[in-house]
Scaffold this motif. Structure first.
Motif, mmCIF file in Angstrom:
data_model
loop_
_atom_site.group_PDB
_atom_site.id
_atom_site.type_symbol
_atom_site.label_atom_id
_atom_site.label_comp_id
_atom_site.label_asym_id
_atom_site.label_seq_id
_atom_site.Cartn_x
_atom_site.Cartn_y
_atom_site.Cartn_z
ATOM 1 N N MET A 1 0.847 -1.178 0.000
ATOM 2 C CA MET A 1 0.000 0.000 0.000
ATOM 3 C C MET A 1 0.893 1.243 0.000
ATOM 4 O O MET A 1 1.848 1.318 0.764
ATOM 5 N N LYS A 2 0.581 2.190 -0.857
ATOM 6 C CA LYS A 2 1.367 3.419 -0.938
ATOM 7 C C LYS A 2 1.069 4.315 0.266
ATOM 8 O O LYS A 2 0.012 4.204 0.880
ATOM 9 N N VAL A 3 2.009 5.209 0.566
ATOM 10 C CA VAL A 3 1.849 6.119 1.700
ATOM 11 C C VAL A 3 0.587 6.960 1.525
ATOM 12 O O VAL A 3 -0.154 7.199 2.482
ATOM 13 N N SER A 4 0.306 7.383 0.320
ATOM 14 C CA SER A 4 -0.900 8.180 0.085
ATOM 15 C C SER A 4 -2.161 7.389 0.442
ATOM 16 O O SER A 4 -3.098 7.928 1.044
ATOM 17 N N GLN A 5 -2.175 6.110 0.118
ATOM 18 C CA GLN A 5 -3.317 5.260 0.459
ATOM 19 C C GLN A 5 -3.410 5.051 1.967
ATOM 20 O O GLN A 5 -4.501 4.963 2.520
ATOM 21 N N LYS A 6 -2.263 4.971 2.623
ATOM 22 C CA LYS A 6 -2.253 4.805 4.077
ATOM 23 C C LYS A 6 -2.807 6.039 4.775
ATOM 24 O O LYS A 6 -3.546 5.924 5.752
ATOM 25 N N ILE A 7 -2.448 7.206 4.277
ATOM 26 C CA ILE A 7 -2.964 8.436 4.883
ATOM 27 C C ILE A 7 -4.484 8.481 4.754
ATOM 28 O O ILE A 7 -5.193 8.815 5.710
ATOM 29 N N ARG A 8 -4.986 8.101 3.606
ATOM 30 C CA ARG A 8 -6.440 8.055 3.426
ATOM 31 C C ARG A 8 -7.067 7.027 4.368
ATOM 32 O O ARG A 8 -8.117 7.278 4.957
ATOM 33 N N ALA A 9 -6.446 5.871 4.524
ATOM 34 C CA ALA A 9 -6.960 4.836 5.422
ATOM 35 C C ALA A 9 -7.015 5.348 6.860
ATOM 36 O O ALA A 9 -7.975 5.072 7.587
ATOM 37 N N THR B 1 -3.488 19.977 -0.707
ATOM 38 C CA THR B 1 -2.407 18.993 -0.557
ATOM 39 C C THR B 1 -2.987 17.616 -0.303
ATOM 40 O O THR B 1 -2.604 16.634 -0.949
ATOM 41 N N LEU B 2 -3.925 17.525 0.632
ATOM 42 C CA LEU B 2 -4.526 16.234 0.949
ATOM 43 C C LEU B 2 -5.290 15.676 -0.249
ATOM 44 O O LEU B 2 -5.206 14.483 -0.536
ATOM 45 N N LYS B 3 -6.002 16.520 -0.954
ATOM 46 C CA LYS B 3 -6.747 16.049 -2.128
ATOM 47 C C LYS B 3 -5.793 15.504 -3.191
ATOM 48 O O LYS B 3 -6.080 14.486 -3.820
ATOM 49 N N ASN B 4 -4.657 16.158 -3.381
ATOM 50 C CA ASN B 4 -3.664 15.650 -4.336
ATOM 51 C C ASN B 4 -3.085 14.317 -3.885
ATOM 52 O O ASN B 4 -2.862 13.416 -4.695
ATOM 53 N N VAL B 5 -2.837 14.183 -2.589
ATOM 54 C CA VAL B 5 -2.286 12.940 -2.044
ATOM 55 C C VAL B 5 -3.308 11.820 -2.168
ATOM 56 O O VAL B 5 -3.018 10.748 -2.702
ATOM 57 N N GLU B 6 -4.514 12.052 -1.671
ATOM 58 C CA GLU B 6 -5.537 11.005 -1.698
ATOM 59 C C GLU B 6 -6.000 10.682 -3.110
ATOM 60 O O GLU B 6 -6.435 9.572 -3.382
ATOM 61 N N GLY B 7 -5.907 11.633 -4.016
ATOM 62 C CA GLY B 7 -6.312 11.402 -5.394
ATOM 63 C C GLY B 7 -5.231 10.755 -6.234
ATOM 64 O O GLY B 7 -5.378 10.605 -7.437
ATOM 65 N N ASP B 8 -4.131 10.363 -5.593
ATOM 66 C CA ASP B 8 -3.002 9.712 -6.263
ATOM 67 C C ASP B 8 -2.347 10.598 -7.312
ATOM 68 O O ASP B 8 -1.764 10.111 -8.270
ATOM 69 N N HIS B 9 -2.447 11.911 -7.126
ATOM 70 C CA HIS B 9 -1.776 12.827 -8.042
ATOM 71 C C HIS B 9 -0.324 13.025 -7.633
ATOM 72 O O HIS B 9 0.502 13.393 -8.457
#
Length: 97
Positions: A1-9, A31-39
């Protein structure tokens, strides 16, 4: 699982909106939207802000290493869990022993 996916979890497990999570952590909503959106993957500064937020410190080991240490209070978010009542995790197969 990528770090971005972990933050969303983590955010989902704690039952937080993106706006509330950002308020607690001290990061911009964009910033969070970019991270969670896998951008983009979060930088070290974002990760540090997450793990240094008292409510999320319990996820530090899992976020950084994929391991848990429940005896030390280090858990993974229960992906199906909604809200903050429980800190149990079904991701403890990689415990530090």
């Amino acid at each position: 699982m990528k770090v971005s996916q972990k933050i969303r979890a983590i955010r989902k497990a704690e039952g937080l909106t993106q706006a509330k999570f950002c308020e607690l952590v001290g990061i911009a909503l964009g910033t969070l939207k970019n991270v969670e959106g896998d951008h983009r993957e979060p930088g070290l500064q974002v990760v540090m802000q997450v793990v240094n937020t008292p409510q999320f410190g319990k996820y530090t080991l899992w976020l950084m290493t994929d391991k848990t240490a429940p005896q030390a209070g280090q858990i993974a978010p229960a992906i199906a869990h909604i809200g903050q009542e429980s800190t149990e995790s079904n991701h403890s197969e990689k415990q530090i022993g």
